[in-house]
Design a protein around this motif. Structure first.
Motif, mmCIF file in Angstrom:
data_model
loop_
_atom_site.group_PDB
_atom_site.id
_atom_site.type_symbol
_atom_site.label_atom_id
_atom_site.label_comp_id
_atom_site.label_asym_id
_atom_site.label_seq_id
_atom_site.Cartn_x
_atom_site.Cartn_y
_atom_site.Cartn_z
ATOM 1 N N PHE A 47 61.191 33.853 21.083
ATOM 2 C CA PHE A 47 61.075 35.292 19.755
ATOM 3 C C PHE A 47 58.909 35.110 19.731
ATOM 4 C CE2 PHE A 47 61.189 35.912 16.019
ATOM 5 C CZ PHE A 47 61.534 37.507 16.274
ATOM 6 N N ILE A 50 59.260 37.564 22.163
ATOM 7 C CA ILE A 50 59.007 38.845 21.922
ATOM 8 C C ILE A 50 58.450 39.794 20.556
ATOM 9 C CG2 ILE A 50 61.249 40.066 20.759
ATOM 10 C CD1 ILE A 50 63.542 38.283 21.679
ATOM 11 N N TYR A 56 58.945 45.749 20.755
ATOM 12 C CA TYR A 56 58.994 45.212 19.944
ATOM 13 C C TYR A 56 58.100 45.925 18.788
ATOM 14 C CZ TYR A 56 61.736 42.221 16.843
ATOM 15 O OH TYR A 56 62.514 41.409 15.789
ATOM 16 N N GLY A 161 60.178 39.998 8.991
ATOM 17 C CA GLY A 161 60.499 39.481 10.742
ATOM 18 C C GLY A 161 61.926 41.103 10.186
ATOM 19 N N SER A 162 62.659 41.414 8.981
ATOM 20 C CA SER A 162 63.613 41.309 8.609
ATOM 21 C C SER A 162 64.698 40.683 9.708
ATOM 22 C CB SER A 162 63.582 42.927 9.806
ATOM 23 O OG SER A 162 64.350 43.840 9.628
ATOM 24 N N THR A 163 64.458 39.347 8.808
ATOM 25 C CA THR A 163 65.387 38.471 9.061
ATOM 26 C C THR A 163 67.084 38.688 8.410
ATOM 27 O OG1 THR A 163 63.657 36.741 10.000
ATOM 28 C CG2 THR A 163 65.675 36.061 9.464
ATOM 29 N N ASN A 166 70.047 40.074 9.412
ATOM 30 C CA ASN A 166 70.639 39.161 10.768
ATOM 31 C C ASN A 166 71.885 38.873 10.072
ATOM 32 O OD1 ASN A 166 67.541 38.164 11.909
ATOM 33 N ND2 ASN A 166 69.104 39.966 13.386
ATOM 34 N N TYR A 205 66.234 45.769 21.722
ATOM 35 C CA TYR A 205 66.253 45.108 21.621
ATOM 36 C C TYR A 205 67.278 44.643 23.356
ATOM 37 C CZ TYR A 205 65.842 44.242 17.089
ATOM 38 O OH TYR A 205 66.113 43.986 15.725
ATOM 39 N N THR A 212 64.517 39.272 25.688
ATOM 40 C CA THR A 212 65.808 39.040 25.070
ATOM 41 C C THR A 212 66.949 38.516 25.486
ATOM 42 O OG1 THR A 212 64.116 40.982 24.141
ATOM 43 C CG2 THR A 212 66.897 40.648 23.228
ATOM 44 N N PHE A 215 66.172 35.300 26.155
ATOM 45 C CA PHE A 215 66.030 34.564 24.475
ATOM 46 C C PHE A 215 67.887 34.711 24.085
ATOM 47 C CE2 PHE A 215 66.633 35.094 19.535
ATOM 48 C CZ PHE A 215 65.854 34.490 19.279
ATOM 49 N N MET A 251 74.145 41.954 19.260
ATOM 50 C CA MET A 251 74.109 41.070 19.908
ATOM 51 C C MET A 251 75.565 39.938 20.867
ATOM 52 S SD MET A 251 70.199 40.254 21.158
ATOM 53 C CE MET A 251 70.116 38.379 20.800
ATOM 54 N N GLU A 279 74.354 37.869 17.249
ATOM 55 C CA GLU A 279 73.481 37.706 16.322
ATOM 56 C C GLU A 279 74.384 39.165 16.052
ATOM 57 O OE1 GLU A 279 69.809 37.249 15.008
ATOM 58 O OE2 GLU A 279 69.556 38.756 16.603
ATOM 59 N N SER A 281 71.981 43.062 13.571
ATOM 60 C CA SER A 281 70.392 43.030 13.481
ATOM 61 C C SER A 281 70.535 44.201 12.606
ATOM 62 C CB SER A 281 69.794 42.908 14.591
ATOM 63 O OG SER A 281 68.078 43.739 14.018
HETATM 64 N N1 TRP Z 1 65.112 39.212 13.153
HETATM 65 C C1 TRP Z 1 64.998 40.294 14.291
HETATM 66 C C2 TRP Z 1 65.403 41.094 14.146
HETATM 67 O O1 TRP Z 1 66.408 40.904 14.119
HETATM 68 C C3 TRP Z 1 65.215 38.688 15.251
HETATM 69 C C4 TRP Z 1 65.264 39.266 16.679
HETATM 70 C C5 TRP Z 1 64.484 40.333 17.450
HETATM 71 C C6 TRP Z 1 66.745 38.957 17.756
HETATM 72 N N2 TRP Z 1 64.726 40.130 18.726
HETATM 73 C C7 TRP Z 1 65.902 39.592 18.989
HETATM 74 C C8 TRP Z 1 67.246 38.421 17.630
HETATM 75 C C9 TRP Z 1 66.584 39.078 20.172
HETATM 76 C C10 TRP Z 1 68.274 38.054 19.339
HETATM 77 C C11 TRP Z 1 67.720 38.276 20.253
HETATM 78 O O2 TRP Z 1 64.790 41.888 14.841
#
Ligand code: TRP
Length: 319
Positions: A47, A50, A56, A161-163, A166, A205, A212, A215, A251, A279, A281
């Motif tokens: 991450f 990323i 990003y 981080g804009s968590t 999520n 993404y 990514t 990840f 995702m 996930e 976002s």
């Molecule tokens: N908070 C991040 C977002 O949503 C987390 C994130 C970024 C992420 N890139 C990602 C999570 C790729 C999983 C895969 O942007």
């Protein structure tokens, strides 16, 4: 009705250990794996990579916003504060805050990845020898006890981080409400990615170097490492489309063929083309985010955004 049931299943699954969550999530239709399991030591390092990708834009835009507005943010937070960070990661952004604050008293980074958190906290301690550090290994969506720091007159939350994106908007609201309680009347500085041209979001993404994708697939690699699972990473594809109606990146890991995979003592079947949701976002407008913050009991006091309106930082105060 269906959606409420699904949401319940999702939240119940989120409270389990990795092995239980994987077994349960892969027995649901459609299959899913809760995103918090991305962040073992390998996932946290991926991450981090990323965040440095050219596509990003989020990290560098947020860091620039923090730098440019650090003085104003520090005066809104006030002197002698204690910072509590939710999902602290590499502890890089908080340095900008700590350097701008007047007499910061303490810092409590909360992160789910224990070995990663210990590592980065040790490095932070070298650079801030007079700051009281209290790392908490844990899931910040669960009620956590945060010990009060000596001499701190206020607590401020930091959630970059804009968590927040999520989580689904209704869950995000509940989470903000819980954070407000954890902060004891203190404010919250939160980073929120904004709705924009889907092509820019898609690139962020689906990076060209495939970081990514690595990840996302780390979930399967982690299952192989920790649970003796039999995933072949080549047989799954990273798939992250933008859903414009729901205003979110979704995702998935898509099975490239019909296959049976060993997972602990059992076998999980995948159809060709079957998607495992890993996930979401969510993207907000400045106004739509201020609305859920207000519903969570915060007063949105200040907001900063870059000139291209790609990313926003919000200072929320407790009512
Ligand atoms: N908070 C991040 C977002 O949503 C987390 C994130 C970024 C992420 N890139 C990602 C999570 C790729 C999983 C895969 O942007």
């Amino acid at each position: 009705m269906m959606d409420a049931v699904r949401q319940d299943a999702r939240e119940a699954v989120a409270d389990l250990s990795f092995s239980q969550a994987l077994a349960e999530g892969l027995s649901l239709t459609p299959k899913e794996i809760p995103c918090k399991f991305f962040y073992d030591a390998a996932g946290s390092a991926l991450f981090d990579a990323i965040c440095a990708l050219p596509e990003y834009y989020q990290t560098r835009t947020e860091v620039a916003l923090l730098r440019r507005n650090a003085g104003e943010i520090a005066s809104l937070i006030g002197a002698d504060a204690e910072i509590v960070e939710f999902g602290a990661g590499a502890l890089r952004k908080v340095r900008i805050l700590l350097d701008a604050l007047s007499r910061p008293r303490g810092y409590t980074p909360i992160d789910i990845s224990g070995s990663y958190l210990r590592d980065v906290t040790r490095r932070l301690a070298v650079d801030y020898p007079n700051l009281a550090l209290c790392p908490v290994v844990g899931d910040f969506t669960m009620p956590l006890h945060i010990p009060k720091m000596n001499g701190a007159v206020r607590r401020a939350g930091f959630f970059p981080g804009s968590t927040i994106g999520n989580f689904r908007p209704d869950t995000a609201m509940t989470l903000l409400r819980r954070m407000r309680e954890m902060l004891d009347g203190g404010g919250l500085l939160v980073g929120v990615d904004l709705v924009k041209d889907p092509a820019i979001l898609h690139a962020a993404y689906n990076d060209a170097a495939g970081v990514t994708a690595a990840f996302n697939k780390n979930l399967l690699a982690r299952a192989n490492r920790e649970l003796n699972a039999g995933f072949d990473l080549e047989d799954f594809a990273h798939y992250a489309p933008y859903n414009p109606k729901a205003q979110r990146i979704e995702m998935y890991l898509v099975s490239l063929k019909r296959q049976s995979v060993r997972l602990g003592g059992r076998i999980v079947e995948f159809q060709a083309g079957e998607a495992v949701h890993t996930e979401d976002s969510h993207k907000y407008t400045i106004e739509s985010f201020r609305e859920i913050a207000a519903r969570a009991g915060f007063i949105p006091r200040a907001v900063w955004a870059d000139e291209n309106r790609q990313f926003s930082l919000h200072w929320l105060e407790s009512r």
